[in-house]
Enzyme design. Structure first.
Site, mmCIF file in Angstrom:
data_model
loop_
_atom_site.group_PDB
_atom_site.id
_atom_site.type_symbol
_atom_site.label_atom_id
_atom_site.label_comp_id
_atom_site.label_asym_id
_atom_site.label_seq_id
_atom_site.Cartn_x
_atom_site.Cartn_y
_atom_site.Cartn_z
ATOM 1 N N MET A 37 0.838 -1.205 0.000
ATOM 2 C CA MET A 37 0.000 0.000 0.000
ATOM 3 C C MET A 37 0.870 1.252 0.000
ATOM 4 S SD MET A 37 -3.426 -0.910 2.075
ATOM 5 C CE MET A 37 -2.805 -0.623 3.727
ATOM 6 N N HIS A 44 9.003 -3.406 3.657
ATOM 7 C CA HIS A 44 8.627 -3.598 2.249
ATOM 8 C C HIS A 44 9.877 -3.857 1.387
ATOM 9 C CE1 HIS A 44 5.324 -0.624 3.497
ATOM 10 N NE2 HIS A 44 4.642 -1.690 3.129
ATOM 11 N N LYS A 156 5.089 -10.060 9.249
ATOM 12 C CA LYS A 156 4.507 -9.009 10.096
ATOM 13 C C LYS A 156 2.976 -9.102 10.133
ATOM 14 C CE LYS A 156 3.761 -4.716 11.723
ATOM 15 N NZ LYS A 156 2.554 -4.356 11.075
ATOM 16 N N ASP A 157 2.373 -9.350 8.963
ATOM 17 C CA ASP A 157 0.914 -9.495 8.889
ATOM 18 C C ASP A 157 0.621 -10.992 8.777
ATOM 19 O OD1 ASP A 157 -0.099 -6.528 8.466
ATOM 20 O OD2 ASP A 157 1.748 -6.798 7.331
ATOM 21 N N GLN A 160 -2.757 -12.372 7.667
ATOM 22 C CA GLN A 160 -2.958 -12.080 6.247
ATOM 23 C C GLN A 160 -2.262 -13.118 5.365
ATOM 24 O OE1 GLN A 160 -2.738 -8.012 4.375
ATOM 25 N NE2 GLN A 160 -0.665 -8.686 3.905
ATOM 26 N N SER A 193 3.923 1.251 8.107
ATOM 27 C CA SER A 193 3.603 2.573 7.571
ATOM 28 C C SER A 193 2.876 3.392 8.624
ATOM 29 C CB SER A 193 2.740 2.442 6.319
ATOM 30 O OG SER A 193 3.387 1.625 5.363
HETATM 31 P P1 AMP Z 1 1.309 -3.051 3.454
HETATM 32 O O1 AMP Z 1 1.867 -1.967 2.608
HETATM 33 O O2 AMP Z 1 1.206 -2.689 4.907
HETATM 34 O O3 AMP Z 1 0.043 -3.646 2.894
HETATM 35 O O4 AMP Z 1 2.379 -4.239 3.438
HETATM 36 C C1 AMP Z 1 2.800 -4.789 2.223
HETATM 37 C C2 AMP Z 1 3.609 -6.027 2.511
HETATM 38 O O5 AMP Z 1 4.744 -5.697 3.303
HETATM 39 C C3 AMP Z 1 2.810 -7.077 3.306
HETATM 40 O O6 AMP Z 1 3.122 -8.373 2.810
HETATM 41 C C4 AMP Z 1 3.337 -6.883 4.703
HETATM 42 O O7 AMP Z 1 3.243 -8.045 5.505
HETATM 43 C C5 AMP Z 1 4.787 -6.541 4.424
HETATM 44 N N1 AMP Z 1 5.369 -5.842 5.572
HETATM 45 C C6 AMP Z 1 4.874 -4.771 6.231
HETATM 46 N N2 AMP Z 1 5.664 -4.447 7.273
HETATM 47 C C7 AMP Z 1 6.682 -5.344 7.294
HETATM 48 C C8 AMP Z 1 7.824 -5.559 8.130
HETATM 49 N N3 AMP Z 1 8.088 -4.764 9.175
HETATM 50 N N4 AMP Z 1 8.649 -6.578 7.840
HETATM 51 C C9 AMP Z 1 8.397 -7.405 6.788
HETATM 52 N N5 AMP Z 1 7.337 -7.260 5.953
HETATM 53 C C10 AMP Z 1 6.498 -6.236 6.201
#
Ligand code: AMP
Length: 290
Positions: A37, A44, A156-157, A160, A193
């Site tokens: 996102m 990321h 982290k998620d 999901q 984020s």
């Molecule tokens: P998001 O932009 O929050 O939807 O996250 C996009 C991807 O990045 C998802 O697969 C998240 O699980 C991963 N992600 C977010 N934060 C972290 C983190 N601290 N370490 C590893 N992966 C992450």
């Protein structure tokens, strides 16, 4: 002097993604995909890094997906900065950034959703009704648009990632799912984020999430097998941080996400908490001693 790497090409439309990826696919290139996102951070970028090492072509999507936000959540204020994201992606040799407008993904008349049952019932699914329906729908659409060979998600998620594995399995989507480790700041706070919302004081308080996970790990590593004892000690830690409001803590089976009765194999400790107006989640996979 080293010149700055070029920004990756940005594509706004589904048809253009297909047109650009078709020749790569035809040449037998392995296409890797990292859905995000935006508001990119080292978490990321770690996914992009692994993807670019393991695949011939790397596709990143940047799309703040409205259907995964509840009516009172932070969709409007979610951080957006495409230019900065592109600069962060530049060193990784990303082949294509798909950054669609909302109407491209949800045109007028849109009315088909993907709903994963079972693993969405607890934890995030319970606290954020409709969230996983939005996630499963957009990720399925993105898989159909990009048609990657492999897609990268963060531990982290954690829930999901389990939901997405189920969707891919249930709908026979031909994509390999890779789940990569959580990246943390030096003091242990998981990159998110949403950390951008935290004041310096809240940022300090937010460390209790990681501390509670480490406490669970210590207890389990020292032989504690009763999840009730571990959860009680974790909750006690939050009691000492009145500025943090715990949403849930759980010790769950890594596959089913159901609470374990006894800790005799690997578990995932899940936490979600409000720090001021900001809701944070974190988790840790913990193996008991042999
Ligand atoms: P998001 O932009 O929050 O939807 O996250 C996009 C991807 O990045 C998802 O697969 C998240 O699980 C991963 N992600 C977010 N934060 C972290 C983190 N601290 N370490 C590893 N992966 C992450």
């Amino acid at each position: 002097m080293a010149s700055r790497p070029d920004l990756p090409p940005v594509v706004r439309h589904v048809e253009e993604v297909r047109r650009q990826l078709e020749p790569l696919r035809a040449q037998g290139e392995r296409i890797g995909f990292v859905p995000t996102m935006g508001a990119l951070h080292p978490g990321h970028l770690s996914l992009v890094d692994v993807c670019s090492r393991e695949c011939d072509a790397t596709v990143v999507s940047i799309f703040v997906n409205p259907t995964q936000f509840g009516p009172n959540e932070d969709y409007e204020k979610y951080p957006r900065n495409l230019q900065k994201d592109l600069e962060l992606l530049a060193p990784y040799g990303v082949d294509l950034v798909f950054a669609p407008e909302v109407e491209e993904i949800y045109p007028p008349g849109f009315g088909t959703y993907v709903e994963a049952q079972g693993v969405t019932e607890h934890w995030e699914g319970r606290s954020r009704p409709g969230h996983f329906r939005g996630v499963a729908t957009v990720v399925t659409k993105l898989f159909l648009i990009v048609q990657p060979h492999v897609a990268y998600f963060g531990h982290k998620d954690y829930q999901q990632s389990v939901v997405i594995r189920q969707v891919v399995r249930d709908l026979n989507i031909p994509v390999e799912i890779r789940v990569c480790p959580t990246v943390r700041e030096e003091d242990g706070l998981a990159w998110s984020s949403r950390n951008a919302y935290l004041s310096p004081e809240e940022r300090q308080q937010a460390l209790v999430l990681w501390q509670s996970l480490q406490l669970a790990q210590q207890l389990i590593h020292s032989g504690q097998q009763d999840p009730r004892t571990v959860l009680a000690q974790m909750k006690h830690l939050y009691d000492q941080h009145p500025a943090v409001r715990l949403d849930y803590v759980g010790l769950v089976d890594p596959d089913t996400l159901l609470p374990v009765e006894r800790i005799t194999g690997p578990v995932v400790a899940l936490v979600a908490a409000w720090v001021g107006q900001t809701r944070l989640i974190d988790n840790l996979r913990i193996e008991p001693p042999h």
